[in-house]
Write a protein that holds these residues in place. Structure first.
Motif, PDB file in Angstrom:
ATOM      1  N   GLU A  61      -2.690  38.247  78.926  1.00 20.73           N
ATOM      2  CA  GLU A  61      -3.397  39.519  78.763  1.00 20.73           C
ATOM      3  C   GLU A  61      -2.546  40.456  77.918  1.00 20.73           C
ATOM      4  O   GLU A  61      -1.373  40.696  78.224  1.00 20.73           O
ATOM      5  CB  GLU A  61      -3.660  40.143  80.146  1.00 20.73           C
ATOM      6  CG  GLU A  61      -4.466  41.424  80.059  1.00 20.73           C
ATOM      7  CD  GLU A  61      -4.757  41.994  81.446  1.00 20.73           C
ATOM      8  OE1 GLU A  61      -5.075  43.186  81.534  1.00 20.73           O
ATOM      9  OE2 GLU A  61      -4.644  41.237  82.442  1.00 20.73           O
ATOM     10  N   PRO A  62      -3.092  41.007  76.831  1.00 13.85           N
ATOM     11  CA  PRO A  62      -2.287  41.852  75.939  1.00 13.85           C
ATOM     12  C   PRO A  62      -1.889  43.168  76.594  1.00 13.85           C
ATOM     13  O   PRO A  62      -2.610  43.696  77.443  1.00 13.85           O
ATOM     14  CB  PRO A  62      -3.221  42.089  74.747  1.00 13.85           C
ATOM     15  CG  PRO A  62      -4.595  41.917  75.303  1.00 13.85           C
ATOM     16  CD  PRO A  62      -4.481  40.865  76.373  1.00 13.85           C
ATOM     17  N   LYS A  63      -0.704  43.700  76.206  1.00 16.17           N
ATOM     18  CA  LYS A  63      -0.224  44.976  76.738  1.00 16.17           C
ATOM     19  C   LYS A  63      -0.847  46.152  75.984  1.00 16.17           C
ATOM     20  O   LYS A  63      -0.844  47.278  76.447  1.00 16.17           O
ATOM     21  CB  LYS A  63       1.316  45.043  76.607  1.00 16.17           C
ATOM     22  CG  LYS A  63       2.047  43.861  77.259  1.00 16.17           C
ATOM     23  CD  LYS A  63       1.808  43.789  78.725  1.00 16.17           C
ATOM     24  CE  LYS A  63       2.673  42.751  79.414  1.00 16.17           C
ATOM     25  NZ  LYS A  63       2.441  41.367  78.957  1.00 16.17           N
ATOM     26  N   THR A  64      -1.335  45.893  74.739  1.00 16.70           N
ATOM     27  CA  THR A  64      -2.018  46.915  73.949  1.00 16.70           C
ATOM     28  C   THR A  64      -3.272  46.276  73.376  1.00 16.70           C
ATOM     29  O   THR A  64      -3.507  45.078  73.525  1.00 16.70           O
ATOM     30  CB  THR A  64      -1.127  47.406  72.791  1.00 16.70           C
ATOM     31  OG1 THR A  64      -0.995  46.349  71.829  1.00 16.70           O
ATOM     32  CG2 THR A  64       0.248  47.819  73.276  1.00 16.70           C
ATOM     33  N   TRP A  65      -4.086  47.085  72.688  1.00 20.79           N
ATOM     34  CA  TRP A  65      -5.320  46.560  72.096  1.00 20.79           C
ATOM     35  C   TRP A  65      -5.101  46.085  70.668  1.00 20.79           C
ATOM     36  O   TRP A  65      -6.052  45.751  69.970  1.00 20.79           O
ATOM     37  CB  TRP A  65      -6.417  47.609  72.161  1.00 20.79           C
ATOM     38  CG  TRP A  65      -6.852  47.843  73.558  1.00 20.79           C
ATOM     39  CD1 TRP A  65      -6.653  48.961  74.309  1.00 20.79           C
ATOM     40  CD2 TRP A  65      -7.531  46.915  74.397  1.00 20.79           C
ATOM     41  NE1 TRP A  65      -7.153  48.811  75.576  1.00 20.79           N
ATOM     42  CE2 TRP A  65      -7.705  47.554  75.658  1.00 20.79           C
ATOM     43  CE3 TRP A  65      -8.009  45.605  74.247  1.00 20.79           C
ATOM     44  CZ2 TRP A  65      -8.332  46.934  76.736  1.00 20.79           C
ATOM     45  CZ3 TRP A  65      -8.638  45.006  75.311  1.00 20.79           C
ATOM     46  CH2 TRP A  65      -8.801  45.661  76.535  1.00 20.79           C
ATOM     47  N   ASP A  66      -3.854  46.053  70.187  1.00 19.82           N
ATOM     48  CA  ASP A  66      -3.556  45.493  68.874  1.00 19.82           C
ATOM     49  C   ASP A  66      -3.608  43.972  68.933  1.00 19.82           C
ATOM     50  O   ASP A  66      -3.447  43.371  70.001  1.00 19.82           O
ATOM     51  CB  ASP A  66      -2.141  45.897  68.412  1.00 19.82           C
ATOM     52  CG  ASP A  66      -2.045  47.384  68.148  1.00 19.82           C
ATOM     53  OD1 ASP A  66      -3.024  47.950  67.636  1.00 19.82           O
ATOM     54  OD2 ASP A  66      -0.991  47.971  68.464  1.00 19.82           O
ATOM     55  N   VAL A  67      -3.835  43.353  67.774  1.00 15.60           N
ATOM     56  CA  VAL A  67      -3.633  41.907  67.668  1.00 15.60           C
ATOM     57  C   VAL A  67      -2.120  41.704  67.676  1.00 15.60           C
ATOM     58  O   VAL A  67      -1.429  42.026  66.716  1.00 15.60           O
ATOM     59  CB  VAL A  67      -4.266  41.331  66.383  1.00 15.60           C
ATOM     60  CG1 VAL A  67      -4.019  39.828  66.311  1.00 15.60           C
ATOM     61  CG2 VAL A  67      -5.760  41.641  66.336  1.00 15.60           C
ATOM     62  N   GLU A  68      -1.608  41.176  68.776  1.00 14.71           N
ATOM     63  CA  GLU A  68      -0.185  41.329  69.077  1.00 14.71           C
ATOM     64  C   GLU A  68       0.737  40.683  68.045  1.00 14.71           C
ATOM     65  O   GLU A  68       1.729  41.288  67.632  1.00 14.71           O
ATOM     66  CB  GLU A  68       0.122  40.791  70.476  1.00 14.71           C
ATOM     67  CG  GLU A  68       1.415  41.363  71.037  1.00 14.71           C
ATOM     68  CD  GLU A  68       1.358  41.471  72.549  1.00 14.71           C
ATOM     69  OE1 GLU A  68       2.157  42.249  73.085  1.00 14.71           O
ATOM     70  OE2 GLU A  68       0.553  40.784  73.189  1.00 14.71           O
ATOM     71  N   HIS A  69       0.444  39.447  67.611  1.00  9.69           N
ATOM     72  CA  HIS A  69       1.376  38.816  66.678  1.00  9.69           C
ATOM     73  C   HIS A  69       1.367  39.531  65.329  1.00  9.69           C
ATOM     74  O   HIS A  69       2.384  39.564  64.641  1.00  9.69           O
ATOM     75  CB  HIS A  69       1.075  37.318  66.530  1.00  9.69           C
ATOM     76  CG  HIS A  69      -0.174  36.983  65.805  1.00  9.69           C
ATOM     77  ND1 HIS A  69      -1.410  37.124  66.366  1.00  9.69           N
ATOM     78  CD2 HIS A  69      -0.378  36.489  64.558  1.00  9.69           C
ATOM     79  CE1 HIS A  69      -2.343  36.736  65.506  1.00  9.69           C
ATOM     80  NE2 HIS A  69      -1.736  36.353  64.392  1.00  9.69           N
ATOM     81  N   ILE A  70       0.240  40.150  64.961  1.00  8.17           N
ATOM     82  CA  ILE A  70       0.188  40.895  63.701  1.00  8.17           C
ATOM     83  C   ILE A  70       0.920  42.228  63.831  1.00  8.17           C
ATOM     84  O   ILE A  70       1.687  42.634  62.957  1.00  8.17           O
ATOM     85  CB  ILE A  70      -1.281  41.123  63.259  1.00  8.17           C
ATOM     86  CG1 ILE A  70      -1.994  39.787  63.071  1.00  8.17           C
ATOM     87  CG2 ILE A  70      -1.323  41.956  61.977  1.00  8.17           C
ATOM     88  CD1 ILE A  70      -1.380  38.884  62.017  1.00  8.17           C
ATOM     89  N   SER A  71       0.685  42.924  64.951  1.00 13.67           N
ATOM     90  CA  SER A  71       1.339  44.225  65.133  1.00 13.67           C
ATOM     91  C   SER A  71       2.850  44.088  65.217  1.00 13.67           C
ATOM     92  O   SER A  71       3.590  44.906  64.654  1.00 13.67           O
ATOM     93  CB  SER A  71       0.796  44.920  66.395  1.00 13.67           C
ATOM     94  OG  SER A  71       1.095  44.177  67.560  1.00 13.67           O
TER      95      SER A  71
END
Length: 399
Positions: free
Chosen positions: A66-76
């Protein structure tokens, strides 16, 4: 020192993971912002909670958690990084990056980043020396990925050899170099010559000199760090090609070096001739081994091209730096070289002084410019002398 710098640390699975904890601690003490990505194998050695506590940031260990933020994590994360450090880097992750494979959070984020990537390998000696692994490392170096070389010693498996993760101190030192060194030679094209030349007598014997190439390789290393495009033309040495060198050319004879220097001259703004080029070569080379006899052997020698002098005749607005390694009349001989070879300045050292000259990591030099001004430097590391030389070149470029 690293205040405001964003570092993504990729941790792959191996016993050396515990050293990565120290790396994070050291980076935080230098006020860097650190975010950690762990592979599933790395989690088997150290828990994410350890890195979370040290970095004071969430740790990513699963691509589908589950992501910690709403960003696409590997891109951010890829966009956030000023530097992407992988330590320890296993043969597996090195192979993935070299071959464009992105099948977990670490490998996909590396694929997406435009930041400088610094890789610190750690593995068994036989794995590290495996030709496939070395080919992957060479491939990444060509793409300007940087490496902190592993150390030699006793490995966790009990073997003795090269493969230990570099010390946290050395890893952090390389991080500091990448993030803080001013790119004041950015996109300048520098040609550097280094090492000895070899002049064959027969298939077995040759004439050469004691040059180790350390001074020229050190200049190349520091020039790359300062953003230059470096062409390194080198005689045979025991040194690794400096990471980031754009064009490496190995030669054997003085004629080989002359041909390569002339071929590459037009494309370079700055020429630094630190190689120890043979002044003479055998007049004739035997195709067969010369057999020992009761008679003395007499060698007739011919002059080689004076490469530095030839460049001086046609250098136009290029910056030309020479070296003078002498055993007597140092300043007088160096000044004569400046005039005869149309140099901007010369780096002179007395080979009779301990800690100067061939085969050591230090040097003691005098730098003399074309106006006769002399600056003397005490014994120091060749890397420090390299930066002094590059600083002087920078001043000439600014005039």
């Amino acid at each position: 020192m690293l205040s405001g710098k964003n570092i993504v640390l990729g941790v792959s699975g191996g016993i050396a993971v515990y050293k990565a904890c120290d790396v994070v601690s050291r980076l935080k003490k230098l006020n860097a912002n650190v975010k950690v990505i762990m592979t599933k194998s790395a989690v088997e050695f150290v828990t994410p909670l350890t890195f979370q506590s040290l970095s004071q940031n969430f740790v990513v260990a699963d691509m589908f958690e589950e992501p910690k933020t709403w960003d696409v994590e590997h891109i951010s994360l890829a966009q956030w990084a000023d530097l992407f450090l992988i330590a320890p880097a296993t043969a597996n992750i090195i192979g993935k990056i070299a071959n464009g494979i992105g099948d977990d959070m670490l490998s996909t984020t590396v694929m997406a980043t435009k930041a400088k990537v610094l890789i610190a390998p750690a593995m068994n000696t036989n794995m590290y020396e495996n030709k496939i692994v070395q080919d992957n490392i060479s491939k990444l170096k060509k793409y300007r990925y940087e490496f902190v070389e592993p150390e030699s010693g006793r490995l966790a498996c009990g073997d003795i050899g090269k493969g230990k993760l570099a010390s946290p101190e050395n890893i952090v030192k390389e991080v500091i170099n990448i993030l803080t060194i001013e790119k004041d030679l950015n996109e300048k094209n520098i040609l550097i010559t280094a090492g000895p030349t070899i002049e064959s007598i027969d298939p077995v014997r040759y004439l050469t000199n004691r040059s180790s190439g350390k001074m020229g390789y050190s200049i190349a290393t520091e020039a790359v760090k300062r953003g230059a495009n470096v062409t390194l033309i080198s005689g045979k040495t025991n040194l690794d090609v400096p990471v980031g060198v754009k064009n490496f050319i190995q030669i054997e004879s003085a004629k080989d070096m002359y041909d390569e220097v002339i071929k590459n001259l037009e494309d370079n703004d700055i020429i630094i001739k630190s190689a120890a080029v043979a002044d003479y070569k055998p007049k004739s080379k035997s195709n067969k081994k010369i057999k020992k006899s009761d008679e003395d052997l007499v060698l007739e020698l011919d002059r080689n091209h004076d490469i530095l002098k030839e460049i001086g005749k046609i250098k136009e607005d290029k910056i030309l730096v020479g070296f003078a390694a002498e055993t007597n009349d140092l300043i007088e001989n160096a000044k004569q070289k400046i005039k005869k070879k149309n140099l901007d300045f010369i780096v002179a050292n007395d080979l009779t002084q301990e800690g100067a000259g061939f085969g050591v990591d230090t040097n003691i030099v005098k730098i003399i410019d074309k106006n006769g001004n002399i600056e003397e430097y005490p014994k120091m590391n060749k890397s420090d002398i390299s930066n002094i030389i590059l600083d002087k070149i920078k001043l000439l470029l600014e005039k």
